[in-house]
Scaffold this motif. Structure first.
Motif, PDB file in Angstrom:
ATOM      1  N   PHE A 165     117.431  82.463 -19.040  1.00 49.11           N
ATOM      2  CA  PHE A 165     116.339  81.736 -18.877  1.00 49.11           C
ATOM      3  C   PHE A 165     116.479  80.834 -17.461  1.00 49.11           C
ATOM      4  N   LEU A 166     117.704  80.564 -17.049  1.00 46.02           N
ATOM      5  CA  LEU A 166     118.069  80.070 -15.686  1.00 46.02           C
ATOM      6  C   LEU A 166     117.444  81.162 -14.755  1.00 46.02           C
ATOM      7  N   SER A 167     117.796  82.460 -14.973  1.00 51.47           N
ATOM      8  CA  SER A 167     117.455  83.536 -13.975  1.00 51.47           C
ATOM      9  C   SER A 167     116.035  83.501 -14.034  1.00 51.47           C
ATOM     10  N   THR A 168     115.176  83.454 -15.019  1.00 56.59           N
ATOM     11  CA  THR A 168     113.712  83.513 -15.176  1.00 56.59           C
ATOM     12  C   THR A 168     113.279  82.140 -14.468  1.00 56.59           C
ATOM     13  N   LEU A 169     113.704  80.991 -14.645  1.00 52.33           N
ATOM     14  CA  LEU A 169     113.184  79.987 -14.161  1.00 52.33           C
ATOM     15  C   LEU A 169     113.494  79.042 -12.946  1.00 52.33           C
ATOM     16  N   SER A 170     114.484  80.082 -12.274  1.00 56.10           N
ATOM     17  CA  SER A 170     114.848  79.507 -11.012  1.00 56.10           C
ATOM     18  C   SER A 170     113.847  78.971  -9.924  1.00 56.10           C
ATOM     19  N   GLY A 171     113.934  77.806  -9.745  1.00 56.12           N
ATOM     20  CA  GLY A 171     112.614  77.358  -8.555  1.00 56.12           C
ATOM     21  C   GLY A 171     111.605  76.945  -9.294  1.00 56.12           C
ATOM     22  N   LEU A 172     111.544  76.622 -10.554  1.00 63.63           N
ATOM     23  CA  LEU A 172     110.318  76.081 -11.155  1.00 63.63           C
ATOM     24  C   LEU A 172     110.769  74.650 -11.722  1.00 63.63           C
ATOM     25  N   PHE A 175     112.366  72.161 -16.973  1.00 60.18           N
ATOM     26  CA  PHE A 175     112.752  73.508 -17.769  1.00 60.18           C
ATOM     27  C   PHE A 175     114.047  73.614 -17.723  1.00 60.18           C
ATOM     28  N   ILE A 176     114.580  73.481 -16.499  1.00 54.14           N
ATOM     29  CA  ILE A 176     116.007  73.755 -16.161  1.00 54.14           C
ATOM     30  C   ILE A 176     117.025  72.794 -17.053  1.00 54.14           C
ATOM     31  N   MET A 177     116.448  71.511 -17.420  1.00 48.96           N
ATOM     32  CA  MET A 177     117.142  70.727 -17.857  1.00 48.96           C
ATOM     33  C   MET A 177     117.316  71.027 -19.289  1.00 48.96           C
ATOM     34  N   LEU A 178     116.336  71.364 -20.027  1.00 48.51           N
ATOM     35  CA  LEU A 178     116.119  72.063 -21.460  1.00 48.51           C
ATOM     36  C   LEU A 178     117.184  73.080 -21.413  1.00 48.51           C
ATOM     37  N   VAL A 179     117.343  74.182 -20.770  1.00 50.58           N
ATOM     38  CA  VAL A 179     117.724  75.322 -20.707  1.00 50.58           C
ATOM     39  C   VAL A 179     119.535  75.030 -20.664  1.00 50.58           C
ATOM     40  N   LEU A 180     119.840  74.109 -19.755  1.00 50.43           N
ATOM     41  CA  LEU A 180     121.180  73.693 -19.550  1.00 50.43           C
ATOM     42  C   LEU A 180     121.849  73.368 -20.821  1.00 50.43           C
ATOM     43  N   VAL A 181     121.103  72.818 -21.683  1.00 53.62           N
ATOM     44  CA  VAL A 181     121.595  72.471 -23.141  1.00 53.62           C
ATOM     45  C   VAL A 181     122.217  73.486 -23.736  1.00 53.62           C
ATOM     46  N   PHE A 182     121.516  74.925 -23.656  1.00 53.98           N
ATOM     47  CA  PHE A 182     122.158  75.943 -24.203  1.00 53.98           C
ATOM     48  C   PHE A 182     123.286  76.356 -23.352  1.00 53.98           C
ATOM     49  N   ALA A 183     123.230  76.475 -22.127  1.00 51.27           N
ATOM     50  CA  ALA A 183     124.238  76.900 -21.331  1.00 51.27           C
ATOM     51  C   ALA A 183     125.848  75.791 -21.407  1.00 51.27           C
ATOM     52  N   PRO A 191     113.053  91.202 -13.432  1.00 50.80           N
ATOM     53  CA  PRO A 191     111.647  91.189 -13.071  1.00 50.80           C
ATOM     54  C   PRO A 191     110.750  90.054 -13.673  1.00 50.80           C
ATOM     55  N   LEU A 192     111.156  89.464 -14.544  1.00 51.80           N
ATOM     56  CA  LEU A 192     110.506  88.272 -14.927  1.00 51.80           C
ATOM     57  C   LEU A 192     110.558  86.978 -14.050  1.00 51.80           C
ATOM     58  N   LEU A 193     111.355  87.070 -12.974  1.00 53.20           N
ATOM     59  CA  LEU A 193     111.107  85.747 -12.169  1.00 53.20           C
ATOM     60  C   LEU A 193     110.105  85.544 -11.561  1.00 53.20           C
ATOM     61  N   ILE A 194     109.884  84.297 -11.563  1.00 54.65           N
ATOM     62  CA  ILE A 194     108.465  83.631 -11.352  1.00 54.65           C
ATOM     63  C   ILE A 194     108.202  83.105  -9.830  1.00 54.65           C
ATOM     64  N   ASN A 195     109.147  82.361  -9.562  1.00 54.99           N
ATOM     65  CA  ASN A 195     109.094  81.790  -8.103  1.00 54.99           C
ATOM     66  C   ASN A 195     110.241  82.591  -7.384  1.00 54.99           C
TER      67      ASN A 195
END
Length: 463
Positions: free
Chosen positions: A335-342, A346-354, A415-419
């Motif tokens: 998710f961090l790879s996909t959401l980088s720059g967004l 979102f990053i705060m939520l994903v960091l809980v898993f990491a 390939p799913l990177l948005i930003n």
């Protein structure tokens, strides 16, 4: 075991916990300040990374060194020396006029602060009965978790509203504990015949430093000198009567593979505290303080779930905990790879898993490594385990800092990177996710078999 009054032992363990908070904070706070330091001194990320890397290398060597010296010198004297050196390094770092002196201050800090990891294991074993030792270790772990959780917040606050140099001043708080340590620590029986291989430690530190300089500077001279240091280190550990690293423990195949898995896991774990502040500040454009706030929920959740991780290992087996950790890692990095720059939320939520994956993997691998060792090798083996983790962290930090310097027109791994602004960070997180898969395969082949079952049966019998 050394006897203390009940109240004195309680005071001692809480004192140790408080000092660990400061020590752990010191090792994490400067992650938040790296982008600011890079700008202030007009550095490349790989150069500024030596604020972290230099600290970790010395911290790794010092952790093992103090453990060995604790048999030869009084613990109160080691703590006095270590915390005093920690304070001297803090003063030098605070008053430094250039980057080189700043790094020197950090190295002195590490040489002193590394007394704390060794002490955190020695005091519970020497001053607490087996019946009370678990609680003591729990309080110590709470101090470590608290330091990890609040470090980014404090660093972000200081860096944003005062100046990153004042992070060195916070470390001076450890000095107030010295008189109390000297009061509550009793004189232990010494073993003056125990030798400490200072030359071996120096050669290992030199080898690591030259390796990391080779990566960052890409200079043949550093590479050649590093090879010379490595050859001398190998010669030393083969010839010394009591070498800095006793190679006999590596004859244990399961232990050697567990150390490899642990090194890889620690390396990818450093992608969270080191890479995330760079992403948040350089791509999302938020302040160090806001970066700390974004990272805080993940660190706090991981700290609170630490006890749960231990229970999972006890009741469902260590393999279950390891795979849970690796799953959290993989989800987090994908998710961090996909959401980088967004959105930072979102990053705060994903960091809980990491962050949860990072905590669980530490518990699980400590159990795994300790289970591979015989009683007479446990001290040596766990010391090498701790040192290897710190070394892996320093190498990972260096490699990540070099990767961050690459141009943005590189290939897109996800390939799913948005930003596209977060492309470099996305690629690094994608590589870390691939390493998680590699770790899973190695662990499955080695430990999800008869050996793992035997280890877990022992755990169930104890329950």
């Amino acid at each position: 075991m050394i006897r203390l009054k009940g109240s004195d032992s309680e005071k001692l363990i809480f004192l140790l916990s408080f000092t660990l908070v400061i020590s752990v904070m010191n090792s994490t706070m400067f992650n938040m300040a790296v982008p600011t330091i890079t700008r202030d001194f007009n550095l490349q990320p790989s150069e500024a990374g030596w604020i972290i890397t230099g600290y970790i290398v010395v911290y790794a060597i010092g952790t093992v060194m103090y453990g060995k010296l604790s048999d030869k010198f009084k613990l109160k004297n080691l703590l006095t020396f270590g915390l005093s050196l920690f304070a001297i390094g803090s003063i030098i770092g605070f008053t430094a006029v250039n980057f080189e002196i700043t790094v020197f201050g950090r190295i002195l800090q590490a040489a002193g602060a590394s007394v704390m990891p060794a002490t955190s294991l020695i005091i519970p074993s020497r001053y607490f009965t087996p019946e009370t030792r678990g609680r003591a270790l729990g309080i110590v772990s709470a101090g470590t978790a608290l330091g990890t959780a609040i470090g980014p917040i404090v660093a972000g606050l200081v860096t944003s509203f005062i100046n990153w140099r004042y992070l060195f001043v916070i470390s001076l708080l450890s000095l107030i504990t010295l008189p109390l340590f000297r009061k509550y620590l009793k004189d232990e029986i010494q073993k003056p015949h125990v030798k400490t291989d200072m030359l071996g430690a120096f050669l290992l530190a030199g080898t690591l430093s030259l390796l990391l300089l080779t990566i960052t500077q890409k200079t043949v001279l550093f590479a050649a000198t590093g090879i010379i240091f490595l050859v001398l280190f190998i010669w030393r550990i083969r010839k010394a009567e009591q070498p800095f690293i006793q190679t006999s423990v590596f004859k244990n195949k399961e232990y050697s593979i567990a150390i490899l898995i642990s090194a890889l896991s620690t390396g990818i774990g450093f992608g969270i505290p080191y890479l995330t502040p760079l992403l948040l500040q350089n791509v999302n454009g938020i302040s160090p303080f806001m970066s700390g706030l974004i990272m805080f929920p993940g660190a706090l959740t991981a700290a609170l779930l630490g006890k749960k991780g231990g229970q999972l290992a006890d009741y469902k087996g260590n393999t279950y905990l390891i795979y849970t950790a690796l799953s959290c890692f993989f989800i987090g990095y994908c998710f961090l790879s996909t959401l980088s720059g967004l959105s930072t939320y979102f990053i705060m939520l994903v960091l809980v898993f990491a962050c949860t994956g990072q905590t669980f993997i530490q518990i699980g691998l400590a159990n795994t490594v300790s289970s591979t060792l015989s009683k007479d090798q446990s001290g040596i083996g766990m010391g090498i385990f701790m040192m290897t983790n710190f070394i892996a962290g320093s190498i990972a930090t260096t490699l990540i800092s070099v990767a961050v310097e690459k141009e943005t027109d590189t290939i897109q791994l996800n390939p799913l990177l948005i930003n596209s602004k977060g492309l470099i960070y996305s690629n690094i997180f994608a590589v870390l996710g691939m390493i998680v898969i590699l770790i899973s395969i190695i662990y499955m082949i080695t430990f999800s078999s008869n050996f793992s079952n035997k280890v877990e049966k022992k755990v169930y019998r104890k329950i």
